[in-house]
Design a protein around this motif. Structure first.
Motif, PDB file in Angstrom:
ATOM      1  N   THR A  76       1.176  -1.274   0.146  1.00 39.31           N
ATOM      2  CA  THR A  76      -0.343  -0.435   0.068  1.00 39.31           C
ATOM      3  C   THR A  76       0.306   1.130  -0.157  1.00 39.31           C
ATOM      4  O   THR A  76       0.912   2.294  -0.765  1.00 39.31           O
ATOM      5  N   SER A  77       0.942   1.525   0.793  1.00 40.64           N
ATOM      6  CA  SER A  77       2.146   2.529   1.206  1.00 40.64           C
ATOM      7  C   SER A  77       3.413   3.507   0.730  1.00 40.64           C
ATOM      8  O   SER A  77       4.398   3.917   1.061  1.00 40.64           O
ATOM      9  N   LYS A  78       3.946   1.614   0.717  1.00 39.52           N
ATOM     10  CA  LYS A  78       5.583   2.301   0.146  1.00 39.52           C
ATOM     11  C   LYS A  78       6.211   3.330  -0.900  1.00 39.52           C
ATOM     12  O   LYS A  78       7.413   3.775  -0.731  1.00 39.52           O
ATOM     13  N   ASP A  79       5.176   3.101  -1.878  1.00 40.45           N
ATOM     14  CA  ASP A  79       5.967   4.566  -3.008  1.00 40.45           C
ATOM     15  C   ASP A  79       5.404   5.483  -2.717  1.00 40.45           C
ATOM     16  O   ASP A  79       6.438   6.604  -2.870  1.00 40.45           O
ATOM     17  N   LEU A  80       4.762   5.667  -1.979  1.00 43.01           N
ATOM     18  CA  LEU A  80       4.171   7.106  -1.726  1.00 43.01           C
ATOM     19  C   LEU A  80       5.413   7.342  -0.015  1.00 43.01           C
ATOM     20  O   LEU A  80       6.213   8.655  -0.224  1.00 43.01           O
ATOM     21  N   ARG A  81       5.807   6.409   0.298  1.00 44.84           N
ATOM     22  CA  ARG A  81       6.836   6.272   1.268  1.00 44.84           C
ATOM     23  C   ARG A  81       8.250   7.044   0.746  1.00 44.84           C
ATOM     24  O   ARG A  81       9.443   8.233   1.505  1.00 44.84           O
ATOM     25  N   ASP A  82       8.016   6.478   0.017  1.00 45.34           N
ATOM     26  CA  ASP A  82       9.680   6.245  -0.712  1.00 45.34           C
ATOM     27  C   ASP A  82       9.526   7.316  -1.027  1.00 45.34           C
ATOM     28  O   ASP A  82      10.300   8.596  -0.760  1.00 45.34           O
ATOM     29  N   HIS A  83       9.000   7.852  -1.410  1.00 39.49           N
ATOM     30  CA  HIS A  83       8.985   9.916  -2.200  1.00 39.49           C
ATOM     31  C   HIS A  83       8.982  10.566  -1.311  1.00 39.49           C
ATOM     32  O   HIS A  83       9.908  11.892  -1.771  1.00 39.49           O
ATOM     33  N   LEU A  84       7.714  10.332  -0.213  1.00 39.08           N
ATOM     34  CA  LEU A  84       8.358  11.500   0.648  1.00 39.08           C
ATOM     35  C   LEU A  84       9.467  12.056   1.471  1.00 39.08           C
ATOM     36  O   LEU A  84      10.590  12.723   2.290  1.00 39.08           O
ATOM     37  N   LEU A  85      10.394  10.797   1.377  1.00 38.95           N
ATOM     38  CA  LEU A  85      11.655  10.318   2.083  1.00 38.95           C
ATOM     39  C   LEU A  85      12.654  11.070   0.818  1.00 38.95           C
ATOM     40  O   LEU A  85      13.840  11.582   1.577  1.00 38.95           O
ATOM     41  N   ASN A  86      12.507  10.957   0.014  1.00 37.84           N
ATOM     42  CA  ASN A  86      12.991  11.202  -1.403  1.00 37.84           C
ATOM     43  C   ASN A  86      12.883  12.957  -1.174  1.00 37.84           C
ATOM     44  O   ASN A  86      13.935  13.692  -0.992  1.00 37.84           O
ATOM     45  N   VAL A  87      12.110  13.376  -1.083  1.00 36.61           N
ATOM     46  CA  VAL A  87      11.094  14.867  -1.173  1.00 36.61           C
ATOM     47  C   VAL A  87      12.186  15.128   0.391  1.00 36.61           C
ATOM     48  O   VAL A  87      12.486  17.019   0.647  1.00 36.61           O
ATOM     49  N   THR A  88      11.764  14.716   1.756  1.00 38.80           N
ATOM     50  CA  THR A  88      13.138  15.256   2.641  1.00 38.80           C
ATOM     51  C   THR A  88      14.602  15.283   1.861  1.00 38.80           C
ATOM     52  O   THR A  88      14.917  16.238   2.526  1.00 38.80           O
ATOM     53  N   LEU A  89      15.256  14.700   1.582  1.00 32.24           N
ATOM     54  CA  LEU A  89      16.576  14.917   1.123  1.00 32.24           C
ATOM     55  C   LEU A  89      16.354  16.012   0.902  1.00 32.24           C
ATOM     56  O   LEU A  89      17.393  16.576   0.786  1.00 32.24           O
ATOM     57  N   GLU A  90      15.951  15.912  -0.771  1.00 33.99           N
ATOM     58  CA  GLU A  90      15.902  17.825  -0.870  1.00 33.99           C
ATOM     59  C   GLU A  90      15.375  18.497  -0.691  1.00 33.99           C
ATOM     60  O   GLU A  90      16.497  19.512   0.022  1.00 33.99           O
ATOM     61  N   ILE A  91      14.898  18.675   0.851  1.00 29.95           N
ATOM     62  CA  ILE A  91      14.391  19.986   1.684  1.00 29.95           C
ATOM     63  C   ILE A  91      15.707  20.395   2.374  1.00 29.95           C
ATOM     64  O   ILE A  91      16.247  21.284   2.585  1.00 29.95           O
ATOM     65  N   ALA A  92      16.255  18.763   2.743  1.00 34.84           N
ATOM     66  CA  ALA A  92      17.133  18.228   4.235  1.00 34.84           C
ATOM     67  C   ALA A  92      18.630  19.114   2.898  1.00 34.84           C
ATOM     68  O   ALA A  92      19.856  19.564   4.091  1.00 34.84           O
ATOM     69  N   SER A  93      18.971  19.495   2.132  1.00 30.97           N
ATOM     70  CA  SER A  93      19.739  19.620   1.404  1.00 30.97           C
ATOM     71  C   SER A  93      19.172  21.215   1.312  1.00 30.97           C
ATOM     72  O   SER A  93      20.557  21.906   0.842  1.00 30.97           O
ATOM     73  N   ARG A  94      18.094  21.510   1.098  1.00 34.48           N
ATOM     74  CA  ARG A  94      18.714  23.252   0.555  1.00 34.48           C
ATOM     75  C   ARG A  94      18.067  23.699   1.801  1.00 34.48           C
ATOM     76  O   ARG A  94      19.152  24.616   2.382  1.00 34.48           O
ATOM     77  N   GLU A  95      18.319  22.825   3.270  1.00 38.75           N
ATOM     78  CA  GLU A  95      17.889  23.901   4.836  1.00 38.75           C
ATOM     79  C   GLU A  95      18.998  22.804   5.397  1.00 38.75           C
ATOM     80  O   GLU A  95      19.214  23.374   6.414  1.00 38.75           O
ATOM     81  N   ASP A  96      20.370  22.644   4.588  1.00 38.83           N
ATOM     82  CA  ASP A  96      21.252  22.722   4.819  1.00 38.83           C
ATOM     83  C   ASP A  96      21.351  21.418   6.535  1.00 38.83           C
ATOM     84  O   ASP A  96      21.889  21.855   7.881  1.00 38.83           O
TER      85      ASP A  96
END
Ligand code: ZN
Length: 393
Positions: free
Chosen positions: A221-241
């Motif tokens: 059920t949730s795997k693809d969505l959770r994977d995507h949101l962790l990728n989003v987290t990495l993207e924001i984390a790199s912007r926010e250092d």
């Protein structure tokens, strides 16, 4: 035969890279008699796992008496409190009740604990970092766990685009808090560490399946969505250092064990190879896999809790493996205290001694000079984690 000289790390400051918050009234509401159960790995994980039969509480408690960690923890604390070992649960309770701040800060001062990186995702509701700081008497930094934010975003929206937008806004908001030094994911407890990069359609489909299943968690059920949101987290984390902490390896019985091995994380580490990722627990019990990842991925870091302090006799082997193979500047001390505040102290004491022995052995073999060994020990206990999180003076 002369005995090996341990490296003396007494007085070296400690910063705990991974632990959890607590509230005094909740500590005091627990049964004083079962304190020793709650400091063992089994007792602590039994309390946090939702999937285990609650009737096992009694047998779990019986095993405490035969657990080396419980024996050493109780005896060390008996020395600290000046009471017989069997009286520790009652005497520590009385000390906590009489003067919580005095008692806890005395423990932390005794081991020179100068800072805590607190994972705010357990326990829930979140422990207020300011209140925690007032009790522990040392700096409390916040590690923002993404899974409660995902749930929050899901609860206030009705479709996948709005949910992602709400999640992004919550993460950006968390990053505004100067206490927030990192983001954290426990995706190993939800859908596993083999995080891919699903397409937009796959993410939408995953949301639909998850919703249709009434938010029942699972890889189907949730795997693809959770994977995507962790990728989003990495993207924001790199912007926010902000570094990203990821739980790796086993934990309590709720973990998705077949996908918890750190080697599952290789594709994420490759995709975000320039961003610092801290492998919380160094993939325990698969320390070799995490050690390998951190020895070839320049931005993969290791946090030592779980093997430390609970593997007791085996801690030295874990430290030898990791420090022998990974640049030592990438290794952080952590306790994973998640039940009783005394664990912060017992773990730091155990780690200081074990590091002293392992580094002493490196000097004896002429791998390191005395000065080099001391510097490595101090950096693992505090300096490395401060530097990576922008907290070094
Ligand atoms: Zn933890």
């Amino acid at each position: 035969m002369s005995r090996q000289r341990d490296i003396d790390l007494s007085g070296a400051p400690v910063v705990d890279a991974h632990c959890h918050g607590f509230e005094v009234d909740k500590l005091l509401a627990r049964d004083p008699g079962s304190w020793t159960d709650r400091i063992t790995l089994m007792g602590m994980c039994f309390a946090s796992a939702k999937s285990l039969d609650r009737r096992l509480a009694k047998p779990v408690s019986k095993m405490t008496e035969r657990t080396i960690f419980a024996m050493l923890g109780r005896r060390w604390l008996a020395d600290f409190l000046g009471c017989p070992a069997e009286k520790v649960p009652q005497v520590r309770y009385a000390a906590l009740e009489a003067d919580p701040k005095g008692y806890i800060s005395r423990l932390l001062n005794d081991e020179c604990i100068k800072g805590l990186l607190v994972d705010d995702g357990y326990p829930l509701p979140r422990v207020d970092p300011e209140k925690l700081e007032a009790v522990v008497g040392t700096r409390v930094h916040r590690v923002t766990r993404i899974e409660p934010l995902i749930e929050e975003a899901r609860n206030v929206t009705h479709n996948v685009q709005d949910m992602e937008e709400a999640f992004r806004a919550l993460l950006e908001e968390a990053a505004l808090d100067p206490r927030c030094v990192a983001f954290k994911s426990v995706i190993a407890y939800r859908t596993g560490l083999d995080v891919g990069s699903p397409t937009k359609d796959e993410v939408t489909e995953s949301y639909r399946r998850w919703k249709d299943a009434e938010w029942k968690e699972g890889r189907e059920t949730s795997k693809d969505l959770r994977d995507h949101l962790l990728n989003v987290t990495l993207e924001i984390a790199s912007r926010e250092d902000r570094p990203v902490h990821i739980h790796t390896g086993a934990g309590d019985a709720d973990v998705v064990l077949s996908y918890a091995r750190p080697s599952n994380l290789a594709s994420l580490l490759t995709r975000f190879s320039a961003h610092p990722v801290v492998l919380i627990h160094s993939g325990y019990p698969w320390l070799e896999e995490a050690t390998y990842l951190a020895s070839i991925y320049p931005m993969a870091y290791l946090e030592l809790s779980l093997v430390l302090p609970w593997a007791t006799l085996d801690v030295d082997r874990g430290l030898s493996l990791i420090l022998g193979s990974v640049p030592t500047s990438k290794v952080f001390y952590g306790s994973d205290e998640a039940s009783e505040p005394e664990l912060l102290w017992i773990s730091a004491k155990l780690a200081r001694a074990a590091l002293g022995r392992v580094l002493g052995c490196a000097v004896e073999r002429n791998y390191l000079t005395q000065g080099e060994a001391e510097r490595v020990g101090r950096s693992v206990l505090a300096e490395n984690v401060l530097r990576l999180h922008g907290l070094a003076e």
